[in-house]
Design a protein around this motif. Structure first.
Motif, mmCIF file in Angstrom:
data_model
loop_
_atom_site.group_PDB
_atom_site.id
_atom_site.type_symbol
_atom_site.label_atom_id
_atom_site.label_comp_id
_atom_site.label_asym_id
_atom_site.label_seq_id
_atom_site.Cartn_x
_atom_site.Cartn_y
_atom_site.Cartn_z
ATOM 1 N N GLY A 42 0.720 -1.187 -0.048
ATOM 2 C CA GLY A 42 0.019 0.122 -0.230
ATOM 3 C C GLY A 42 0.832 1.282 -0.008
ATOM 4 N N ARG A 43 0.632 2.082 1.258
ATOM 5 C CA ARG A 43 1.498 3.227 1.196
ATOM 6 C C ARG A 43 2.678 3.281 1.754
ATOM 7 N N LEU A 44 3.577 2.228 1.611
ATOM 8 C CA LEU A 44 4.919 2.083 2.043
ATOM 9 C C LEU A 44 5.649 3.058 1.601
ATOM 10 N N TYR A 45 5.796 3.508 0.475
ATOM 11 C CA TYR A 45 6.535 4.511 -0.050
ATOM 12 C C TYR A 45 6.370 5.829 0.671
ATOM 13 N N CYS A 46 4.996 6.199 1.035
ATOM 14 C CA CYS A 46 4.835 7.229 1.859
ATOM 15 C C CYS A 46 5.272 7.480 3.260
ATOM 16 N N ASN A 47 5.216 6.079 3.836
ATOM 17 C CA ASN A 47 5.764 5.863 5.353
ATOM 18 C C ASN A 47 7.047 5.458 5.373
ATOM 19 N N THR A 48 7.936 5.451 4.372
ATOM 20 C CA THR A 48 9.155 5.136 4.234
ATOM 21 C C THR A 48 10.334 5.977 3.709
ATOM 22 N N ILE A 49 9.900 6.464 2.387
ATOM 23 C CA ILE A 49 10.846 7.271 1.526
ATOM 24 C C ILE A 49 10.536 8.680 1.554
ATOM 25 N N CYS A 50 9.255 9.106 1.556
ATOM 26 C CA CYS A 50 8.877 10.356 1.053
ATOM 27 C C CYS A 50 8.946 11.196 2.327
ATOM 28 N N PRO A 51 9.894 12.218 2.215
ATOM 29 C CA PRO A 51 10.146 13.209 3.196
ATOM 30 C C PRO A 51 9.042 14.048 3.700
ATOM 31 N N VAL A 52 7.911 14.275 2.561
ATOM 32 C CA VAL A 52 6.741 14.968 3.138
ATOM 33 C C VAL A 52 5.862 14.268 3.976
ATOM 34 N N GLY A 53 5.914 12.859 3.636
ATOM 35 C CA GLY A 53 5.195 12.157 4.544
ATOM 36 C C GLY A 53 5.552 11.699 5.715
ATOM 37 N N ALA A 54 6.927 11.846 5.970
ATOM 38 C CA ALA A 54 7.558 11.839 7.241
ATOM 39 C C ALA A 54 7.363 13.048 8.013
ATOM 40 N N LEU A 55 7.472 14.329 7.425
ATOM 41 C CA LEU A 55 7.524 15.523 8.253
ATOM 42 C C LEU A 55 5.824 15.728 8.606
ATOM 43 N N LEU A 56 4.749 15.440 7.770
ATOM 44 C CA LEU A 56 3.519 15.550 8.266
ATOM 45 C C LEU A 56 3.033 14.495 9.178
ATOM 46 N N GLY A 57 3.634 13.048 9.061
ATOM 47 C CA GLY A 57 3.720 12.158 10.097
ATOM 48 C C GLY A 57 4.014 12.603 11.447
ATOM 49 N N TRP A 58 5.302 13.227 11.406
ATOM 50 C CA TRP A 58 5.654 13.608 12.780
ATOM 51 C C TRP A 58 4.814 14.801 13.525
ATOM 52 N N MET A 59 4.082 15.805 12.372
ATOM 53 C CA MET A 59 3.426 16.565 12.871
ATOM 54 C C MET A 59 2.105 16.197 13.331
ATOM 55 N N SER A 60 1.516 14.940 12.816
ATOM 56 C CA SER A 60 0.272 14.508 12.991
ATOM 57 C C SER A 60 0.172 13.811 14.783
ATOM 58 N N LYS A 61 1.610 13.832 15.287
ATOM 59 C CA LYS A 61 1.587 13.476 16.586
ATOM 60 C C LYS A 61 0.566 14.692 17.681
ATOM 61 N N LEU A 62 0.585 15.691 16.870
ATOM 62 C CA LEU A 62 0.099 16.969 17.615
ATOM 63 C C LEU A 62 -1.407 17.123 17.187
ATOM 64 N N SER A 63 -1.816 16.288 16.364
ATOM 65 C CA SER A 63 -3.410 16.475 15.651
ATOM 66 C C SER A 63 -4.335 16.662 16.615
ATOM 67 N N PHE A 64 -5.382 17.397 16.339
ATOM 68 C CA PHE A 64 -6.468 17.866 17.292
ATOM 69 C C PHE A 64 -7.485 16.688 17.376
ATOM 70 N N TYR A 65 -7.683 16.144 16.243
ATOM 71 C CA TYR A 65 -8.539 14.798 16.105
ATOM 72 C C TYR A 65 -7.727 13.698 15.672
ATOM 73 N N LYS A 66 -7.954 12.529 16.203
ATOM 74 C CA LYS A 66 -7.267 11.383 15.895
ATOM 75 C C LYS A 66 -7.938 10.151 15.859
ATOM 76 N N ILE A 67 -7.511 9.218 15.124
ATOM 77 C CA ILE A 67 -8.302 7.879 15.142
ATOM 78 C C ILE A 67 -7.754 6.880 16.238
ATOM 79 N N ALA A 68 -8.882 6.469 16.798
ATOM 80 C CA ALA A 68 -8.440 5.550 17.912
ATOM 81 C C ALA A 68 -9.414 4.459 18.026
#
Length: 524
Positions: free
Chosen positions: A200-226
């Protein structure tokens, strides 16, 4: 809105951005207006960020909108706005591939790539960013690999209609792309095909620097899936359809930094075992922290249970796609004036010491430090003079466009590339200013000119010069066999704007008799 409807909304938005962006790169007839282009590309993260640092204008703050969306809801950019992300989803869909298990995070790899990319940008090199930026990779794939197929199909239709006397569709010349850019596009597409098919989205979660940056910022997201522990029945359907492989039903956790907000999990959950809840940054005393323990639900959040639906196997027959191979005719057209043919080979090798950056690039330094090599200008250039570079700008400037006058010349009145550049590498120029902007200066190599080497008249360079920077002057007092006065080119450098019309028209082979030497800083 019911949570299961989020997937439908995401599909509509992602297909809109994907189709709109794809059409911009495939638009060989330049039919889309500038306002449409700027609107579609406004939210693309890397181009918007580079443009902001180039012009410092509120018109280039699309990346800030993306960051705000990430802080609110997570990586919605990756799921809905990024065209390369949607391309991976389409690959998985056509392959009818479900990703049935949790994948451990490759945090060391993705954050190392992110750090290396950021450091290289701050050190003055955008090569690594250009190589990994999802938008630029999407643009190169469609410009170098998909557009030639579309143009070939257009030409096949045009020739078929012309055979029966219809001329509503006209053939378009197919542009030969640079080998390096073509090779990199093929390699990236190959990696995407393999990763999207397998994980699936392994490229987005392994290689893509934009995905890594936004993933790191999503730790602070106001709404989250749980995961709502009390409502989850452990069916593992959500884990099977998760594009990011970030739902671990065994541990009852969701790695939200790798969640690409596809919302597939909501559409298959039979019991409301998944919730989209507000993240509490300070948990009350005695209560578990919802971010640290996503499997636990805040006591004040009421989970409405619904009737469980029987688990059904996915009916893949509804997804069957009939793939047909189409044979396209490859047609090219060459319409122009009759050109003089050189009968003797030129001997003086021409070495261009400074490449020619596109108009609006201001300088070699500005252009190379801002260009993301997305190739939108290459795709849109009507005269096909813009081409991906190899080593013209050095090894760190590979794939960034330069003026290749062997393929065409810069039309005197065209400003299209200055209007569509999404990264600010090519700044807007009005037509009057563009006509006065000096990209380079024409240099005449007399020993290669057929007027001298073959004692014959030519003047092709002077005829094509729009500013009359190339004039024909008497060549000594010699005459040719027809007893006509010979004239030879003379360059007035102050008049030259470096459009390359003279170089493109020069008939001498293998070395031209007149060429454009680029300027480090564009002048007027």
């Amino acid at each position: 809105m019911r949570l299961e409807h989020l997937k439908k909304v995401r599909l509509v938005v992602s297909l809109f951005f994907f189709a709109s962006t794809a059409l911009l790169f495939l638009d060989y007839a330049n039919i889309f207006p500038l306002r449409w282009t700027n609107g579609v590309l406004y939210l693309q993260f890397v181009p918007s960020l580079m443009k902001f640092f180039s012009i410092f204008n509120v018109a280039a703050i699309g990346f800030l909108v993306t960051l705000v969306l990430t802080l609110l809801f997570g990586r919605v950019y990756c799921s809905s706005i990024c065209p390369l992300g949607t391309l991976q989803d389409l690959i998985s869909f056509v392959a009818r591939k479900n990703h049935s298990k949790y994948i451990s995070a490759f945090n060391t790899i993705r954050y190392t790539i992110l750090a290396a990319t950021v450091l290289s940008v701050f050190s003055g090199s955008v090569f690594l960013l250009n190589l990994l930026d999802p938008f630029s990779n999407f643009g190169r794939i469609f410009t170098n690999l998909i557009k030639p197929i579309v143009v070939a199909a257009n030409n096949a239709i045009a020739f078929a209609l012309q055979s029966v006397g219809l001329y509503s569709v006209y053939p378009v010349e197919i542009k030969a792309m640079g080998f390096t850019s073509l090779l990199i596009s093929l390699l990236v597409l190959g990696v995407l095909l393999w990763m999207a098919y397998r994980h699936g989205r392994l490229y987005c979660n392994t290689i893509c620097p934009v995905g890594a940056l936004l993933g790191w910022m999503s730790k602070l997201s106001f709404y989250k899936i749980a995961i709502a522990k009390d409502a989850c029945n452990g069916c593992k359907l959500c884990e099977q359809v998760c594009k990011g492989g970030c739902i671990d039903k065994k541990a009852r956790t969701v790695d939200f930094t790798r969640c690409v907000s596809c919302y597939n999990c909501f559409s298959v959950c039979p019991t409301e075992g998944l919730v989209f809840e507000r993240a509490y940054f300070q948990a009350p005393v005695g209560m578990p922290h919802p971010i640290a323990e996503p499997a636990m639900v805040h006591p004040n959040v009421h989970v409405r249970k619904r009737r469980s639906k029987p688990t059904q196997e996915t009916d893949y027959n509804r997804r069957d796609v009939v793939i047909k191979s189409l044979l396209f005719l490859t047609g090219t057209t060459t319409v122009g004036k009759k050109r003089i043919i050189s009968t003797k080979e030129s001997t003086v090798k021409v070495v261009r010491t400074t490449p020619v950056a596109p108009p609006g690039g201001k300088s070699i330094e500005h252009f190379c430090s801002s260009c993301t090599a997305c190739h939108l200008c290459v795709s849109a250039c009507p005269s096909q003079v813009l081409a991906p570079s190899f080593l013209e700008y050095g090894i760190t400037g590979i794939m960034q466009p330069h003026m290749d006058y062997s393929k065409g010349f810069c039309s005197f009145e065209c400003t299209l590339c200055t209007e569509i550049c999404p990264s600010g590498a090519i700044l807007p120029l009005v037509q009057e200013k563009k006509k006065l902007t000096q990209l380079g200066v024409a240099k005449f190599v007399k020993d290669n000119c057929i007027v001298k080497t073959e004692n014959t008249e030519c003047g092709a360079c002077s005829e094509h010069c729009p500013t009359k920077a190339v004039n024909m002057v008497p060549y000594k007092a010699e005459t040719n066999v027809l007893y006509k006065q010979l004239v030879i080119p003379e360059v007035k450098e102050d008049y030259c704007i470096g459009c390359g019309a003279c170089e493109h028209a020069c008939p001498t082979k293998p070395y031209i008799a007149i060429y454009v030497e680029g300027k480090e800083i564009h002048g007027v």
